[in-house]
Design a protein around this motif. Structure first.
Motif, PDB file in Angstrom:
ATOM      1  N   ILE A  12       0.827  -1.202   0.000  1.00  0.00           N
ATOM      2  CA  ILE A  12       0.000   0.000   0.000  1.00  0.00           C
ATOM      3  C   ILE A  12       0.862   1.253   0.000  1.00  0.00           C
ATOM      4  CG2 ILE A  12      -1.615   1.314   1.425  1.00  0.00           C
ATOM      5  CD1 ILE A  12      -2.693  -1.484   2.271  1.00  0.00           C
ATOM      6  N   THR A  46      -9.484   4.047   4.655  1.00  0.00           N
ATOM      7  CA  THR A  46      -9.295   3.108   5.767  1.00  0.00           C
ATOM      8  C   THR A  46      -7.919   2.458   5.707  1.00  0.00           C
ATOM      9  OG1 THR A  46     -11.622   2.590   5.437  1.00  0.00           O
ATOM     10  CG2 THR A  46     -10.512   1.403   7.181  1.00  0.00           C
ATOM     11  N   ASN A  48      -3.959   2.528   7.442  1.00  0.00           N
ATOM     12  CA  ASN A  48      -3.161   2.859   8.615  1.00  0.00           C
ATOM     13  C   ASN A  48      -2.462   4.219   8.428  1.00  0.00           C
ATOM     14  OD1 ASN A  48      -1.071   2.955  10.535  1.00  0.00           O
ATOM     15  ND2 ASN A  48      -1.035   0.718  10.646  1.00  0.00           N
ATOM     16  N   PRO A  49      -2.720   5.190   9.327  1.00  0.00           N
ATOM     17  CA  PRO A  49      -2.109   6.516   9.156  1.00  0.00           C
ATOM     18  C   PRO A  49      -0.585   6.476   9.154  1.00  0.00           C
ATOM     19  CG  PRO A  49      -3.204   6.320  11.293  1.00  0.00           C
ATOM     20  CD  PRO A  49      -3.605   5.121  10.497  1.00  0.00           C
ATOM     21  N   ASN A  50      -0.015   5.509   9.857  1.00  0.00           N
ATOM     22  CA  ASN A  50       1.454   5.404   9.860  1.00  0.00           C
ATOM     23  C   ASN A  50       1.986   5.092   8.471  1.00  0.00           C
ATOM     24  OD1 ASN A  50       1.658   5.850  12.637  1.00  0.00           O
ATOM     25  ND2 ASN A  50       1.269   3.694  13.069  1.00  0.00           N
ATOM     26  N   LYS A  54       4.414   7.492   6.290  1.00  0.00           N
ATOM     27  CA  LYS A  54       5.672   6.978   5.754  1.00  0.00           C
ATOM     28  C   LYS A  54       5.775   7.271   4.258  1.00  0.00           C
ATOM     29  CE  LYS A  54       6.931   2.701   5.650  1.00  0.00           C
ATOM     30  NZ  LYS A  54       6.971   1.302   6.020  1.00  0.00           N
TER      31      LYS A  54
ATOM     32  N   GLY B  27       2.366   4.233  19.212  1.00  0.00           N
ATOM     33  CA  GLY B  27       1.580   4.689  18.072  1.00  0.00           C
ATOM     34  C   GLY B  27       1.610   3.775  16.875  1.00  0.00           C
ATOM     35  N   SER B  28       2.109   2.564  17.068  1.00  0.00           N
ATOM     36  CA  SER B  28       2.127   1.656  15.927  1.00  0.00           C
ATOM     37  C   SER B  28       1.002   0.633  16.050  1.00  0.00           C
ATOM     38  CB  SER B  28       3.474   0.934  15.831  1.00  0.00           C
ATOM     39  OG  SER B  28       3.643   0.069  16.916  1.00  0.00           O
ATOM     40  N   VAL B  29       0.682   0.036  14.921  1.00  0.00           N
ATOM     41  CA  VAL B  29      -0.265  -1.076  14.922  1.00  0.00           C
ATOM     42  C   VAL B  29       0.575  -2.311  14.641  1.00  0.00           C
ATOM     43  CG1 VAL B  29      -2.353  -2.046  13.935  1.00  0.00           C
ATOM     44  CG2 VAL B  29      -2.080   0.430  14.055  1.00  0.00           C
ATOM     45  N   LYS B 166     -11.817  -0.551  12.210  1.00  0.00           N
ATOM     46  CA  LYS B 166     -10.490  -0.151  11.737  1.00  0.00           C
ATOM     47  C   LYS B 166     -10.374   1.363  11.682  1.00  0.00           C
ATOM     48  CE  LYS B 166      -9.007  -3.879   8.726  1.00  0.00           C
ATOM     49  NZ  LYS B 166      -8.808  -4.231   7.322  1.00  0.00           N
ATOM     50  N   PHE B 170      -7.724   3.580  13.665  1.00  0.00           N
ATOM     51  CA  PHE B 170      -6.762   4.432  12.955  1.00  0.00           C
ATOM     52  C   PHE B 170      -6.838   5.867  13.451  1.00  0.00           C
ATOM     53  CE2 PHE B 170      -6.760   1.495   9.020  1.00  0.00           C
ATOM     54  CZ  PHE B 170      -5.767   0.744   9.589  1.00  0.00           C
ATOM     55  N   VAL B 173      -5.067   6.104  16.670  1.00  0.00           N
ATOM     56  CA  VAL B 173      -3.618   6.018  16.459  1.00  0.00           C
ATOM     57  C   VAL B 173      -3.079   7.382  16.062  1.00  0.00           C
ATOM     58  CG1 VAL B 173      -1.847   5.079  14.909  1.00  0.00           C
ATOM     59  CG2 VAL B 173      -3.561   3.563  15.890  1.00  0.00           C
ATOM     60  N   ARG B 188      -4.665 -11.598   5.466  1.00  0.00           N
ATOM     61  CA  ARG B 188      -5.178 -10.572   4.562  1.00  0.00           C
ATOM     62  C   ARG B 188      -5.589  -9.347   5.367  1.00  0.00           C
ATOM     63  NH1 ARG B 188      -4.559  -8.450   0.946  1.00  0.00           N
ATOM     64  NH2 ARG B 188      -6.516  -7.355   1.096  1.00  0.00           N
ATOM     65  N   GLU B 191      -2.653  -7.428   6.876  1.00  0.00           N
ATOM     66  CA  GLU B 191      -1.873  -6.765   5.846  1.00  0.00           C
ATOM     67  C   GLU B 191      -2.272  -5.293   5.686  1.00  0.00           C
ATOM     68  OE1 GLU B 191      -1.823  -9.319   2.550  1.00  0.00           O
ATOM     69  OE2 GLU B 191      -0.151  -8.297   1.597  1.00  0.00           O
ATOM     70  N   ASP B 192      -3.568  -5.022   5.730  1.00  0.00           N
ATOM     71  CA  ASP B 192      -4.015  -3.631   5.576  1.00  0.00           C
ATOM     72  C   ASP B 192      -4.035  -2.897   6.907  1.00  0.00           C
ATOM     73  OD1 ASP B 192      -4.666  -4.704   3.155  1.00  0.00           O
ATOM     74  OD2 ASP B 192      -6.800  -4.840   3.620  1.00  0.00           O
ATOM     75  N   PHE B 193      -3.903  -3.634   7.982  1.00  0.00           N
ATOM     76  CA  PHE B 193      -4.146  -3.047   9.284  1.00  0.00           C
ATOM     77  C   PHE B 193      -2.847  -2.603   9.960  1.00  0.00           C
ATOM     78  CE2 PHE B 193      -6.153  -3.696  13.669  1.00  0.00           C
ATOM     79  CZ  PHE B 193      -6.831  -2.511  13.590  1.00  0.00           C
ATOM     80  N   CYS B 194      -1.834  -3.452   9.891  1.00  0.00           N
ATOM     81  CA  CYS B 194      -0.628  -3.227  10.692  1.00  0.00           C
ATOM     82  C   CYS B 194       0.442  -2.441   9.952  1.00  0.00           C
ATOM     83  CB  CYS B 194      -0.008  -4.564  11.070  1.00  0.00           C
ATOM     84  SG  CYS B 194      -1.129  -5.566  11.996  1.00  0.00           S
ATOM     85  N   ASP B 195       1.349  -1.842  10.753  1.00  0.00           N
ATOM     86  CA  ASP B 195       2.541  -1.267  10.147  1.00  0.00           C
ATOM     87  C   ASP B 195       3.789  -2.053  10.548  1.00  0.00           C
ATOM     88  OD1 ASP B 195       3.093   0.085  12.805  1.00  0.00           O
ATOM     89  OD2 ASP B 195       1.300   1.173  12.179  1.00  0.00           O
ATOM     90  N   ASP B 210       9.142  -3.889   9.977  1.00  0.00           N
ATOM     91  CA  ASP B 210       8.204  -2.975   9.351  1.00  0.00           C
ATOM     92  C   ASP B 210       7.557  -3.731   8.181  1.00  0.00           C
ATOM     93  OD1 ASP B 210       7.581  -1.084   7.128  1.00  0.00           O
ATOM     94  OD2 ASP B 210       8.074   0.366   8.689  1.00  0.00           O
ATOM     95  N   ASP B 212       6.345  -2.954   5.310  1.00  0.00           N
ATOM     96  CA  ASP B 212       6.774  -2.670   3.938  1.00  0.00           C
ATOM     97  C   ASP B 212       8.194  -3.161   3.675  1.00  0.00           C
ATOM     98  OD1 ASP B 212       4.399  -1.306   2.991  1.00  0.00           O
ATOM     99  OD2 ASP B 212       4.911   0.170   4.513  1.00  0.00           O
ATOM    100  N   LYS B 215       7.943  -6.771   3.084  1.00  0.00           N
ATOM    101  CA  LYS B 215       7.442  -7.083   1.746  1.00  0.00           C
ATOM    102  C   LYS B 215       8.454  -6.724   0.657  1.00  0.00           C
ATOM    103  CE  LYS B 215       2.688  -6.966   1.362  1.00  0.00           C
ATOM    104  NZ  LYS B 215       1.566  -6.164   0.925  1.00  0.00           N
TER     105      LYS B 215
END
Lengths: 126, 299
Positions: A12, A46, A48-50, A54, B27-29, B166, B170, B173, B188, B191-195, B210, B212, B215
């Protein structure tokens, strides 16, 4: 303003960067225009703001946007980057076409002829 | 920031957690994924101070969490099977939590009432499973704690509710740097939720990163050359998986994507495709490396 493909394998974070770059290069987002806030994007998509933060940081690092603390993110004067990007894109396209031509049996000289022709055309326009 | 260092937890002879080291930024998920019985719930229970570590520690801003009321007030743990007092209504349960958590916010409770749209005077025991889930999330968010620990929280919620929850998380957060620690089987979803993601397997962390970076560091390359595959490729790339079908070769490679791409381009491939892996594929792969059965489910 931007659409993400949540089912895509592309992270994303990368999608956001690419989409915003694209909007800047196509000049949908103009110089000094404010980008949507992290909150707005996070709520709208929707996401994640982090992750958005980034992506914005990375865009800032690459010189596409600048940040005014407390105010938000804005499109940087990127004419130069845009041109470089466009040239890069064109080069890629030419390369692809040349490859195709080579596969179809075109000869080196034929490409050079096309180039000469194009240069002449451009000079004729002046 | 939550720091877990050298953490061990045994149940009798069974080592449930072995030398766990984690850093969870404020402040992280933060997602915790793992195979069945990997120790996810044990880890969450130790982080939240329910279990006493046998060795090592879990600390929040340098304070031990175990047996530390002052710190535990700042966190709330949503178990996968939450406990309610028999015959309590939602409102009564909320006032019970209010008496324990100083951070409890009436305003948040009222705002969330409009989101969940469940009658607060209903007895919790009479609600459906999915609605009970919504209630505990409603209450958890009303407590306004600094840390929220969720054990497979979104399972059992419908798609619309999941999206809403969610969004609310967010917002928290962003607004006040809420830290969320979440475990799930549904990759799945994470994947969209966490950092950040930690992968645990039989009681050990096999990867913490992290999302990203995780990945970007592993990817699938498909390519073909008019001739043979150059030796340099197999020598220089960190190949986890190799498959040849006709002229087309598929690698799963660990490392820098750009470097791998440049290396292959040098040999002028007639086909080159680089495909990022999904979190699910990365998970399966990492688990495979850790000795967990994976066979050929990957390609």
């Amino acid at each position: 303003m931007i659409e993400l493909d949540l089912r895509s394998r592309i992270p994303i974070y990368e999608q956001i960067i690419e989409k915003i770059k694209d909007l800047i290069i196509k000049e949908v987002l103009k110089e000094d225009e404010q980008l949507p806030s992290v909150r707005a994007l996070s709520t709208e998509l929707t996401i994640n703001p982090n992750t958005i933060q980034k992506a914005y940081r990375e865009l800032e690092r690459q010189g596409y946007i600048y940040t005014i603390p407390g105010k938000g993110n804005f499109v940087a004067p990127v004419k130069k980057i845009i041109n470089e990007e466009k040239v890069k894109e064109i080069k890629e396209e030419i390369k692809k076409k040349v490859m195709e031509g080579l596969y179809l049996g075109m000869k080196r000289q034929e490409f050079i002829d096309i180039l000469d022709e194009a240069v002449k055309l451009k000079e004729g326009l002046k | 920031m939550i720091k877990v260092e050298g953490l061990y937890k045994n149940y009798g002879d069974f080592e449930a957690l072995k030398d766990i080291n984690l850093t969870i930024p404020k402040g992280s998920v933060y997602g915790i994924i793992g195979s069945n019985g990997a120790g996810k719930t044990t880890l969450l229970k130790t982080i939240s101070g329910i279990y006493k570590p046998d060795k090592g520690f879990a600390k929040i801003e340098d304070e031990d969490i175990y047996e530390n009321v002052h710190v535990k007030k700042r966190m709330f743990f949503v178990l996968d099977d939450p406990y309610y007092y028999h015959n309590y209504s939602i409102k009564e349960m909320a006032s019970f939590y209010k008496s324990i958590y100083e951070s409890y916010s009436d305003e948040k409770y009222e705002n969330l009432k409009d989101v969940f749209k469940i009658d607060e005077n209903k007895k919790i025991k009479n609600l459906s499973k999915g609605m009970k889930r919504q209630v505990i999330i409603w209450l958890a968010l009303s407590l306004n704690t600094d840390v929220l620990i969720l054990d497979e929280p979104l399972d059992g919620l419908d798609a619309v509710m999941r999206q809403k929850v969610k969004k609310i998380i967010f917002e928290e957060v962003l607004e006040r740097q809420l830290t969320v620690i979440i475990s799930s089987h549904n990759l799945r979803e994470l994947e969209d939720f966490c950092d950040h993601i930690a992968i645990i397997h039989s009681g050990s962390v096999i990867k913490e990163k992290d999302i990203d970076e995780l990945k970007n560091n592993i990817f699938k390359i498909q390519f073909a050359f008019s001739g043979d595959v150059p030796k340099e490729l197999t020598e220089k790339l960190d190949i986890l998986y190799y498959k040849q079908s006709g002229k087309v070769t598929t690698f799963i490679v660990k490392g820098d994507r750009k470097k791998a791409e440049d290396l292959i381009l040098k040999y002028e491939p007639i086909l080159l495709d680089i495909i990022p892996l999904s979190l699910e594929e990365i998970f399966i792969h990492e688990m495979g490396e850790a000795g967990y059965e994976k066979e050929n489910i990957l390609l």
